[in-house]
Design an enzyme around this catalytic site. Sequence first.
Site, PDB file in Angstrom:
ATOM      1  N   GLN A 139      -6.733   1.364  -2.441  1.00 24.40           N
ATOM      2  CA  GLN A 139      -6.133   2.700  -2.516  1.00 24.40           C
ATOM      3  C   GLN A 139      -7.095   3.762  -2.000  1.00 24.40           C
ATOM      4  O   GLN A 139      -6.672   4.741  -1.394  1.00 24.40           O
ATOM      5  CB  GLN A 139      -5.707   3.036  -3.940  1.00 24.40           C
ATOM      6  CG  GLN A 139      -4.296   2.636  -4.276  1.00 24.40           C
ATOM      7  CD  GLN A 139      -3.284   2.920  -3.191  1.00 24.40           C
ATOM      8  OE1 GLN A 139      -2.892   2.029  -2.465  1.00 24.40           O
ATOM      9  NE2 GLN A 139      -2.849   4.149  -3.060  1.00 24.40           N
ATOM     10  N   TYR A 140      -8.376   3.580  -2.251  1.00 22.39           N
ATOM     11  CA  TYR A 140      -9.362   4.530  -1.728  1.00 22.39           C
ATOM     12  C   TYR A 140      -9.307   4.534  -0.201  1.00 22.39           C
ATOM     13  O   TYR A 140      -9.284   5.591   0.429  1.00 22.39           O
ATOM     14  CB  TYR A 140     -10.761   4.169  -2.235  1.00 22.39           C
ATOM     15  CG  TYR A 140     -11.817   5.154  -1.811  1.00 22.39           C
ATOM     16  CD1 TYR A 140     -11.868   6.419  -2.394  1.00 22.39           C
ATOM     17  CD2 TYR A 140     -12.756   4.836  -0.847  1.00 22.39           C
ATOM     18  CE1 TYR A 140     -12.829   7.340  -2.016  1.00 22.39           C
ATOM     19  CE2 TYR A 140     -13.723   5.746  -0.455  1.00 22.39           C
ATOM     20  CZ  TYR A 140     -13.756   7.000  -1.045  1.00 22.39           C
ATOM     21  OH  TYR A 140     -14.710   7.908  -0.663  1.00 22.39           O
ATOM     22  N   ALA A 141      -9.244   3.356   0.406  1.00 18.37           N
ATOM     23  CA  ALA A 141      -9.149   3.250   1.865  1.00 18.37           C
ATOM     24  C   ALA A 141      -7.852   3.881   2.367  1.00 18.37           C
ATOM     25  O   ALA A 141      -7.848   4.591   3.386  1.00 18.37           O
ATOM     26  CB  ALA A 141      -9.236   1.786   2.302  1.00 18.37           C
TER      27      ALA A 141
END
Length: 166
Positions: free
Chosen positions: A26-28
């Site tokens: 999700q960060y990516a």
Amino acid sequence: TYALANEGIDLEDLNCEERKYTMFSQYAQSKLANILMGKELDRREKERFKVESELQTSGKETTKPVKVYNVHPGLVRTDVVRNMPWYLKYPNMLAALILMTLQKAPEAGAYTNVYCATSQNLEDQSGQYFSNSQVFETNEFANDMDKAKALWDISCKMVGLSTTSS
């Protein structure tokens, strides 16, 4: 870190309601979304300026387009682990001494942001991705302007804004 979104942006499940949530994935996705939104804003500003310039008849100067720079600050020493689960937080704390040698101080992490905001040498660089005050080439997923427009439209709908314009 956006490059870890190795299948591109998932426009069908932005909120991870259908697929398993993983922190790094999700960060990516969020970093890729930042780049796509920046590129779409840049495209829209250039289009707005072009249309306004063509319609201008009054002698009134057209507002220049907003300059947009996607900035990666690098590995910056912050307290990013404070909300991580213990099984990620404690290994990070143990590795902190090694990581500290690779990390930038927060002031150094802000340098590229300040450079992009103040440099007079970037007039033709709007829409680009910067790392360490240099233009950094982005991958195919970050250059997908159809996905950038679609993400913009989805985001407008999510917050109740009109999607009409360029």
